[in-house]
Scaffold this active site. Sequence first.
Site, PDB file in Angstrom:
ATOM      1  N   ARG A 233       1.140  -0.747  -0.333  1.00 26.87           N
ATOM      2  CA  ARG A 233       0.123  -0.388  -0.098  1.00 26.87           C
ATOM      3  C   ARG A 233       0.801   0.806  -0.234  1.00 26.87           C
ATOM      4  O   ARG A 233       1.731   1.314   0.396  1.00 26.87           O
ATOM      5  CB  ARG A 233      -1.255  -0.261   1.233  1.00 26.87           C
ATOM      6  CG  ARG A 233      -2.081   1.041   1.318  1.00 26.87           C
ATOM      7  CD  ARG A 233      -2.648   0.621   0.109  1.00 26.87           C
ATOM      8  NE  ARG A 233      -4.353  -0.849   0.335  1.00 26.87           N
ATOM      9  CZ  ARG A 233      -3.912  -0.930  -0.778  1.00 26.87           C
ATOM     10  NH1 ARG A 233      -3.288  -1.222  -1.547  1.00 26.87           N
ATOM     11  NH2 ARG A 233      -5.707  -1.947   0.528  1.00 26.87           N
ATOM     12  N   GLU A 261      -1.294   7.201  -5.043  1.00 25.09           N
ATOM     13  CA  GLU A 261      -2.319   7.555  -6.325  1.00 25.09           C
ATOM     14  C   GLU A 261      -3.552   7.304  -6.205  1.00 25.09           C
ATOM     15  O   GLU A 261      -4.181   7.388  -5.264  1.00 25.09           O
ATOM     16  CB  GLU A 261      -1.407   6.132  -6.270  1.00 25.09           C
ATOM     17  CG  GLU A 261      -2.272   4.602  -5.174  1.00 25.09           C
ATOM     18  CD  GLU A 261      -2.195   3.231  -5.640  1.00 25.09           C
ATOM     19  OE1 GLU A 261      -1.224   2.888  -5.465  1.00 25.09           O
ATOM     20  OE2 GLU A 261      -2.931   2.378  -5.627  1.00 25.09           O
ATOM     21  N   HIS A 284      -1.640  -0.528  -9.690  1.00 25.87           N
ATOM     22  CA  HIS A 284      -2.427  -1.473  -8.766  1.00 25.87           C
ATOM     23  C   HIS A 284      -3.452  -2.328  -8.803  1.00 25.87           C
ATOM     24  O   HIS A 284      -3.952  -2.235  -9.406  1.00 25.87           O
ATOM     25  CB  HIS A 284      -2.740   0.396  -7.875  1.00 25.87           C
ATOM     26  CG  HIS A 284      -3.657  -0.981  -6.709  1.00 25.87           C
ATOM     27  ND1 HIS A 284      -3.605   0.512  -5.337  1.00 25.87           N
ATOM     28  CD2 HIS A 284      -3.340  -1.812  -6.100  1.00 25.87           C
ATOM     29  CE1 HIS A 284      -3.904  -0.640  -4.483  1.00 25.87           C
ATOM     30  NE2 HIS A 284      -3.742  -1.667  -4.513  1.00 25.87           N
TER      31      HIS A 284
HETATM   32  N1  LIG Z   1      -1.256  -4.912  -5.132  1.00 27.48           N
HETATM   33  C1  LIG Z   1      -3.014  -5.380  -4.681  1.00 27.48           C
HETATM   34  O1  LIG Z   1      -3.869  -4.528  -5.664  1.00 27.48           O
HETATM   35  C2  LIG Z   1      -3.135  -5.138  -3.392  1.00 27.48           C
HETATM   36  C3  LIG Z   1      -2.804  -5.192  -2.176  1.00 27.48           C
HETATM   37  N2  LIG Z   1      -2.546  -5.774  -0.743  1.00 27.48           N
HETATM   38  C4  LIG Z   1      -2.189  -4.648   0.029  1.00 27.48           C
HETATM   39  O2  LIG Z   1      -1.285  -6.487   1.086  1.00 27.48           O
HETATM   40  C5  LIG Z   1      -1.704  -6.115   2.398  1.00 27.48           C
HETATM   41  C6  LIG Z   1      -1.186  -7.342   2.903  1.00 27.48           C
HETATM   42  O3  LIG Z   1      -2.809  -8.467   2.474  1.00 27.48           O
HETATM   43  P1  LIG Z   1      -1.966  -9.756   2.735  1.00 27.48           P
HETATM   44  O4  LIG Z   1      -1.210 -10.128   3.279  1.00 27.48           O
HETATM   45  O5  LIG Z   1      -3.408 -10.216   2.121  1.00 27.48           O
HETATM   46  O6  LIG Z   1      -2.883  -8.621   4.537  1.00 27.48           O
HETATM   47  P2  LIG Z   1      -2.995 -10.412   5.515  1.00 27.48           P
HETATM   48  O7  LIG Z   1      -3.677  -9.089   6.863  1.00 27.48           O
HETATM   49  O8  LIG Z   1      -2.964 -11.661   5.491  1.00 27.48           O
HETATM   50  O9  LIG Z   1      -1.238  -9.706   6.219  1.00 27.48           O
HETATM   51  C7  LIG Z   1      -0.915  -8.862   6.753  1.00 27.48           C
HETATM   52  C8  LIG Z   1       0.188  -9.241   7.326  1.00 27.48           C
HETATM   53  O10 LIG Z   1       1.214  -8.651   7.932  1.00 27.48           O
HETATM   54  C9  LIG Z   1       1.517  -8.438   9.142  1.00 27.48           C
HETATM   55  N3  LIG Z   1       2.572  -7.098   9.839  1.00 27.48           N
HETATM   56  C10 LIG Z   1       1.793  -5.893   9.833  1.00 27.48           C
HETATM   57  N4  LIG Z   1       2.575  -5.291  10.480  1.00 27.48           N
HETATM   58  C11 LIG Z   1       3.434  -5.514  10.256  1.00 27.48           C
HETATM   59  C12 LIG Z   1       4.876  -5.230  10.221  1.00 27.48           C
HETATM   60  N5  LIG Z   1       5.176  -3.978  10.949  1.00 27.48           N
HETATM   61  N6  LIG Z   1       6.039  -5.918  10.641  1.00 27.48           N
HETATM   62  C13 LIG Z   1       5.872  -7.613  10.265  1.00 27.48           C
HETATM   63  N7  LIG Z   1       4.546  -7.670   9.743  1.00 27.48           N
HETATM   64  C14 LIG Z   1       3.980  -6.618   9.885  1.00 27.48           C
HETATM   65  C15 LIG Z   1       0.057  -8.809   9.858  1.00 27.48           C
HETATM   66  O11 LIG Z   1       0.611  -9.639  11.463  1.00 27.48           O
HETATM   67  C16 LIG Z   1       0.077  -9.757   8.839  1.00 27.48           C
HETATM   68  O12 LIG Z   1       0.434 -11.474   9.248  1.00 27.48           O
HETATM   69  C17 LIG Z   1      -2.984  -5.764   2.604  1.00 27.48           C
HETATM   70  O13 LIG Z   1      -2.902  -4.858   3.301  1.00 27.48           O
HETATM   71  C18 LIG Z   1      -3.128  -4.107   1.100  1.00 27.48           C
HETATM   72  O14 LIG Z   1      -3.056  -3.113   1.039  1.00 27.48           O
HETATM   73  C19 LIG Z   1      -4.153  -6.448  -1.328  1.00 27.48           C
HETATM   74  C20 LIG Z   1      -4.327  -7.047  -1.755  1.00 27.48           C
HETATM   75  C21 LIG Z   1      -4.443  -6.418  -3.114  1.00 27.48           C
HETATM   76  O1  LIG Z   2      -9.413  -3.807  -5.957  1.00 23.73           O
HETATM   77  C1  LIG Z   2      -8.382  -3.476  -5.954  1.00 23.73           C
HETATM   78  O2  LIG Z   2      -7.870  -3.726  -7.033  1.00 23.73           O
HETATM   79  C2  LIG Z   2      -6.922  -3.726  -5.139  1.00 23.73           C
HETATM   80  C3  LIG Z   2      -6.903  -4.450  -4.236  1.00 23.73           C
HETATM   81  C4  LIG Z   2      -6.726  -4.226  -2.896  1.00 23.73           C
HETATM   82  O3  LIG Z   2      -5.359  -2.885  -3.136  1.00 23.73           O
HETATM   83  C5  LIG Z   2      -6.707  -4.800  -1.747  1.00 23.73           C
HETATM   84  O4  LIG Z   2      -7.090  -5.339  -2.126  1.00 23.73           O
HETATM   85  O5  LIG Z   2      -6.336  -4.660  -0.754  1.00 23.73           O
END
Ligand SMILES: NC(=O)C1=CN([C@@H]2O[C@H](COP(=O)(O)OP(=O)(O)OC[C@H]3O[C@@H](n4cnc5c(N)ncnc54)[C@H](O)[C@@H]3O)[C@@H](O)[C@H]2O)C=CC1
Ligand SMILES: O=C(O)CCC(=O)C(=O)O
Length: 401
Positions: A233, A261, A284
């Site tokens: 993010r 963004e 993104h």
């Molecule tokens: N580029 C894209 O289109 C997408 C981006 N994302 C982003 O990716 C992030 C992560 O997604 P997931 O893995 O599904 O979430 P998740 O919640 O499964 O995993 C995130 C992990 O990070 C850990 N965490 C939080 N702060 C931390 C720190 N300072 N140091 C170490 N670990 C830490 C949490 O405890 C958790 O285990 C989302 O919050 C979102 O912002 C998610 C989906 C799509």
């Molecule tokens: O919906 C999207 O295109 C962005 C997804 C994403 O960043 C998220 O699931 O956190």
Amino acid sequence: MLVLIADKFPASGREVLGRLGEVVYRPELSAEQLPAALAETKADILVVRSTVVSETALAASPPLSLVVRAGAGTNTIDTAAASRRGIFVANCPGKNAIAVAELTMGLILALDRRIVDATLELRHGTWNKSKYGKARGLKGQTLGLVGFGMIAREVAVRARAFGLKLLTCAHHPIAPELLEAHGVVQVADLGALLDASDIVSVHVPYSKANHHLIGADQIARMRPGATLIHTSRGGVVDDKALAEAVRSGRLRAGLDVFEGEPAGGQADFKNIAGDVGDIYATPHIGASTEQAESAISDEVVRIIESFVARGIVHHAVNLNERVARYSLVVRHLDRVGVLAGILMALREERVNVQGMSNTIFAGGEAACATITFEQAPSDECLQRLRDHEAILAVELRAART
Ligand SMILES: NC(=O)C1=CN([C@@H]2O[C@H](COP(=O)(O)OP(=O)(O)OC[C@H]3O[C@@H](n4cnc5c(N)ncnc54)[C@H](O)[C@@H]3O)[C@@H](O)[C@H]2O)C=CC1
Ligand SMILES: O=C(O)CCC(=O)C(=O)O
């Protein structure tokens, strides 16, 4: 029931939701236009992807009771304001994790082989095997995963197949079985991970605490020649400090997310990839595969169906996580007024109910209510409930501390 969908969402999902109630599909809505659309439609449920949901938006539709983030990250929704108003916020954890992991691997491979630059030169008619015929190769390099949630684990599965060594760091010890299953070693902290990694990939949510988690100091600590992949993010990485490090030739970077963004599908956006050749970047699109969008759509439908039919919200992210100190389990005949009688007895005791559920047994004659609270009701109150002619059994349980 009216569902306002304020971002791109598959037609198949909209069709299923249409069987539950009215669906208004307005994917073009910006954050600024959202409050007016909510006020106009008086939506009960709002579905969003990246569109920012402010307190003003949450206040615009009085019946609004559920906001579903059709994705993982909920930092774009004012969850504190939603909690104050009693509005559930839910997300779809893990449903787009594979898509983001695939893009992560794509960026790692593209940077190692300089696929984008080579393609651009060939498009302009230049054969430059001398320049692009040099790459490190991935096998044996160390990939450090910052965070070990759903996406990082999917990256681990794929990176392992490429022969990368895997490290991760977290605030707490990660279950050894989970690490072992993914072939990942947990290091002491972020600093240790940066010291040891040839490639660092960031997979944590944005929060105040994670603002510039990868800031100038962390970037300076990365190994010379290392690669930073950032698909989590905007704001988790200090883009300016990263651009300087890449411009100086110390690092390479692959980015899917940026500070500041645009939220929508198309916009002018001056960004750090513009003038830094060793930054590869995508707008993104980590979650934007048909597979992920379909999995997310199914999950959004499941969340809304459950909410409408049973009032149960799957994956709510803004609930009080505190475990109540006491729970009262009351088995009773399923008759009008029994639950009200139990609540009246608790009210007389000035016991503030925290949670309540009531399950009816097959045949519809008996039910079981579970009521949670912080303060135990008196023995007299419990006896009064036990004496009620429609109450079969009463048990007070104290949570283990
Ligand atoms: N580029 C894209 O289109 C997408 C981006 N994302 C982003 O990716 C992030 C992560 O997604 P997931 O893995 O599904 O979430 P998740 O919640 O499964 O995993 C995130 C992990 O990070 C850990 N965490 C939080 N702060 C931390 C720190 N300072 N140091 C170490 N670990 C830490 C949490 O405890 C958790 O285990 C989302 O919050 C979102 O912002 C998610 C989906 C799509
Ligand atoms: O919906 C999207 O295109 C962005 C997804 C994403 O960043 C998220 O699931 O956190």
